[in-house]
Design a protein around this motif. Structure first.
Motif, PDB file in Angstrom:
ATOM      1  N   LEU A 213      30.663  13.939  13.606  1.00 40.87           N
ATOM      2  CA  LEU A 213      30.837  13.836  12.721  1.00 40.87           C
ATOM      3  C   LEU A 213      29.286  15.883  12.646  1.00 40.87           C
ATOM      4  O   LEU A 213      29.375  15.261  11.126  1.00 40.87           O
ATOM      5  CB  LEU A 213      29.852  12.466  12.317  1.00 40.87           C
ATOM      6  N   ILE A 214      28.335  15.650  13.594  1.00 37.60           N
ATOM      7  CA  ILE A 214      28.094  17.205  13.203  1.00 37.60           C
ATOM      8  C   ILE A 214      29.454  18.528  11.914  1.00 37.60           C
ATOM      9  O   ILE A 214      28.327  19.119  10.942  1.00 37.60           O
ATOM     10  CB  ILE A 214      27.759  17.461  14.473  1.00 37.60           C
ATOM     11  N   LEU A 216      30.358  17.420   9.639  1.00 44.60           N
ATOM     12  CA  LEU A 216      30.508  16.184   7.839  1.00 44.60           C
ATOM     13  C   LEU A 216      32.075  16.164   7.647  1.00 44.60           C
ATOM     14  O   LEU A 216      32.259  16.237   6.380  1.00 44.60           O
ATOM     15  CB  LEU A 216      29.799  17.276   6.993  1.00 44.60           C
ATOM     16  N   THR A 283      21.555  11.436  13.973  1.00 43.07           N
ATOM     17  CA  THR A 283      21.881  12.922  13.932  1.00 43.07           C
ATOM     18  C   THR A 283      22.202  13.250  12.747  1.00 43.07           C
ATOM     19  O   THR A 283      22.093  14.936  12.632  1.00 43.07           O
ATOM     20  CB  THR A 283      23.517  12.456  14.817  1.00 43.07           C
ATOM     21  N   ILE A 284      23.148  12.313  11.702  1.00 38.76           N
ATOM     22  CA  ILE A 284      23.391  13.504  10.227  1.00 38.76           C
ATOM     23  C   ILE A 284      21.538  13.832   9.785  1.00 38.76           C
ATOM     24  O   ILE A 284      21.546  15.081   9.386  1.00 38.76           O
ATOM     25  CB  ILE A 284      23.548  12.455   9.637  1.00 38.76           C
ATOM     26  N   MET A 288      20.594  17.080  13.180  1.00 39.55           N
ATOM     27  CA  MET A 288      21.354  18.264  12.663  1.00 39.55           C
ATOM     28  C   MET A 288      20.275  19.843  11.601  1.00 39.55           C
ATOM     29  O   MET A 288      20.303  20.875  11.987  1.00 39.55           O
ATOM     30  CB  MET A 288      22.569  17.883  11.260  1.00 39.55           C
TER      31      MET A 288
END
Length: 667
Positions: A213-214, A216, A283-284, A288
């Motif tokens: 998910l990093i 995106l 995380t988002i 990040m």
């Protein structure tokens, strides 16, 4: 490294005794590898006898594989090295796993020093963190190397195409290579997330999702997600590897907390759901932006230091990298290297740090030249140097330079000199991590491999000069045999007519004199008996060779012939003599006396000493041997029977020390 043939024999023995896991303990005497077996039903005795180099097998309280003098110690050492224990130490229950890992281990000396060093390090939170980082990335190193080489080839071909040396028909090949390389680096976050989850005892699939998910996925312009600190759109990949490591570490705690508090009946549904929801948002919107700032700052700072510091920065980095390795601090550099590769296309840090290993190579060559009389040290250097040149520095560090002290420091100086050259040239980077030394040359980016080679040569030369003139300890230059035994260097211990006798290696390899006759005398006073009557099947069946035995009535043990002592067992129960006629003769004091640890024996001579027939060599305490319940029979055996044309006969009778017993004639 130990010669391949000894490792091969050891591997074959393991295969026929049920593997290392079926061995409780392993020792050796003058002629036999002695193994305490856990499950006798797994032993294939007939298979053991068929192994090339095995002279026979004896089954007593221990399983004994007879290999003969000179071979047995090397095979036994190879076997325990593969398992990761010392001679006589208990084999772990997980020996089978240790065996596989041991095949890649450095030689015993290096492993011993390395283990001692690690044991002396205090267990701290940051050292534990570095160990976690190491465990996460080590499984990926082969992938880094393979993908890095493919990237390098694609880059070379692309440059040649741009220069007009290759036509447009190469485009498909170049593109294919880039796709293969991108299979690692485009999705590296996911692989790291999976490995990190395994290391932190979380669910691997969840760690992989956090890593993914990093990137995106699903955020397609003009849609964006905001950076809550700068209010600018988040950039895919922000935080990179550093962000993945931190996020998955936090995930492991969140998942364990949820497992503990959510009922088992609905655990499988709600734990992964809530873990991903909480950690995804965390995380988002927090990891990040924060990790992205940290990553950019680290990469920018290192580039600034290298650009401004130049040769000085390169010298400092090359000088102190090996101490960093010893403290375990080098592991933190792995994610930094990967971030640099991600942002810059290469890591300019790795070629500089690789100079530390090159300094070790130069130092080792200097030691080889200055310490040539020390056969033990030079033998270790010969084994460790080739892999050191290829970039595997542990054997040289932990087996050679670190135990000696000063050479480690002068080797670091060589690394600093090589780092200064790389820093002065500038712009030299590696497209991947993993190798160093010569093996890193194909991974040097932008065709600057020649500058890297100049750095290697400078580090070799710097380590050599610094060590040759300032880094050689006096005791390292002492003459020693291959087994570490001190050798006499003056004619006071050797006949003037045979000064070469102190060179044990040359004596051992000397061919027998054709047709020569060797009179053998009684090494002790006592009752002479036929060797076939000895209460030991190995000697009685003449598996090791022919000779005679004496039931002793005195404690003095003498040389059975004129010759040179070429070895004495660590447990002092036997010695081998190379007769002046070229025959190899073993004197074995007692049966199973290896188990007494050398207590009943003492020696007046050492390897390299020339003796004459009847000259006192050792003492054996007959009372101690009897009290231990051992047979004190002294056996004299000619072990190289292939070179023997015949032996004269003798009759059982009392003999005095020095009485002639028989004569052996060479082919």
């Amino acid at each position: 490294m130990m010669a391949d043939k000894y490792q091969t024999i050891g591997d074959a023995i393991f295969a026929h005794v049920g593997g290392p896991g079926n061995i409780a303990k392993l020792i050796h005497c003058m002629t036999r590898v002695r193994m305490t077996i856990r499950d006798e039903s797994q032993v294939d005795v007939e298979g053991l006898k068929e192994i090339p180099g095995v002279l026979g097998v004896a089954e007593e309280d221990t399983l004994q594989v007879i290999l003969g003098p000179g071979v047995v110690n090397k095979v036994a050492q190879a076997m325990v090295d593969e398992v990761g224990v010392g001679l006589g130490e208990p084999f772990p229950d997980t020996a089978a796993e240790s065996y596989a890992a041991g095949k890649r281990a450095v030689e015993a000396k290096a492993a011993q020093v390395h283990a001692g060093h690690k044991a002396g390090l205090k267990k701290t939170w940051w050292r534990t963190a570095l160990q976690h980082i190491s465990a996460i990335f080590i499984p990926l190193i082969p992938a880094f190397v393979g993908a890095g080489l493919i990237s390098g080839i694609a880059g070379i071909l692309g440059n040649m195409q741009t220069a007009g040396d290759l036509g447009s028909n190469w485009t498909t090949i170049i593109t294919t290579l880039k796709v293969i390389n991108s299979g690692l680096f485009a999705y590296l976050n996911i692989y790291v997330g999976i490995n990190a989850a395994k290391e932190f005892k979380a669910t691997p699939g969840l760690g992989g999702i956090i890593g993914g998910l990093i990137l995106l996925p699903g955020v397609i312009p003009p849609v964006t997600l905001p950076n809550i600190f700068t209010h600018q759109p988040l950039v895919a990949g922000s935080g990179g590897i550093i962000g993945v490591l931190f996020a998955v570490w936090v995930l492991s705690y969140v998942e364990r907390f949820l497992h503990k508090h959510i009922p088992d009946a609905v655990d499988i549904i709600f734990v992964p759901f809530l873990t991903l929801l909480v950690m995804g948002v965390f995380t988002i919107f927090l990891v990040m932006p924060t990790a992205g700032w940290v990553s950019n700052s680290l990469v920018g700072s290192i580039n600034w230091v290298l650009h401004v510091g130049g040769a000085f920065a390169g010298f400092i980095l090359g000088l102190f990298f090996l101490p960093m390795v010893m403290l375990g601090l080098h592991q933190i550099l792995t994610p930094i290297h990967l971030e640099m590769i991600k942002q810059l296309g290469n890591t300019p840090l790795l070629p500089i740090l690789a100079m530390a290993g090159a300094g070790q190579v130069g130092a080792a060559i200097a030691l080889w030249i200055r310490c040539r009389k020390n056969k033990q040290l030079t033998g270790m250097i010969k084994g460790a140097l080739p892999v050191g040149i290829l970039g595997v520095g542990e054997p040289l560090i932990y087996g050679v330079s670190l135990p000696l002290g000063r050479p480690f420091i002068t080797a670091c100086v060589g690394g600093g000199i090589g780092g200064a050259v790389i820093g002065a040239i500038g712009g030299i980077g590696a497209t991947s991590i993993g190798p160093s030394g010569v093996a890193l040359i194909p991974l040097i980016a932008n065709g600057k491999w020649l500058g890297y080679v100049f750095g290697l040569l400078a580090a070799y030369a710097g380590g050599f000069v610094a060590t040759y003139f300032f880094g050689v300890p006096k005791d390292a230059m002492t003459a020693r045999a291959a087994d570490g035994t001190l050798l006499a260097e003056t004619t006071a211990t050797v006949p003037a007519e045979a000064p070469e006798a102190v060179n044990v290696d040359d004596i051992m390899n000397a061919a027998p004199v054709a047709g020569a006759k060797t009179p053998l005398v009684a090494p002790v006073r006592g009752t002479l008996v036929q060797i076939a009557d000895v209460h030991d099947n190995v000697f009685a069946k003449k598996m090791l060779g022919d000779g005679f035995a004496i039931k002793p009535t005195m404690e003095t043990v003498a040389a059975p012939a004129d010759g040179t002592i070429i070895s004495v067992t660590d447990t002092k129960h036997a010695f081998t003599l190379k007769a002046d006629t070229g025959l190899e003769i073993m004197v074995h004091m007692g049966l199973d006396t290896v188990e007494l640890g050398g207590k009943p024996f003492s020696f007046d001579v050492q390897a390299g000493k020339h003796v004459v027939a009847g000259q006192q060599v050792a003492l054996m305490d007959l009372k101690q041997i009897a009290a231990a319940g051992k047979d004190d029979t002294v056996i004299t055996v000619v072990t190289d029977m292939d070179d023997v044309a015949g032996l004269t006969h003798f009759t059982d009778a009392p003999v005095e020390l020095g009485d002639k017993v028989l004569t052996v004639t060479n082919h």
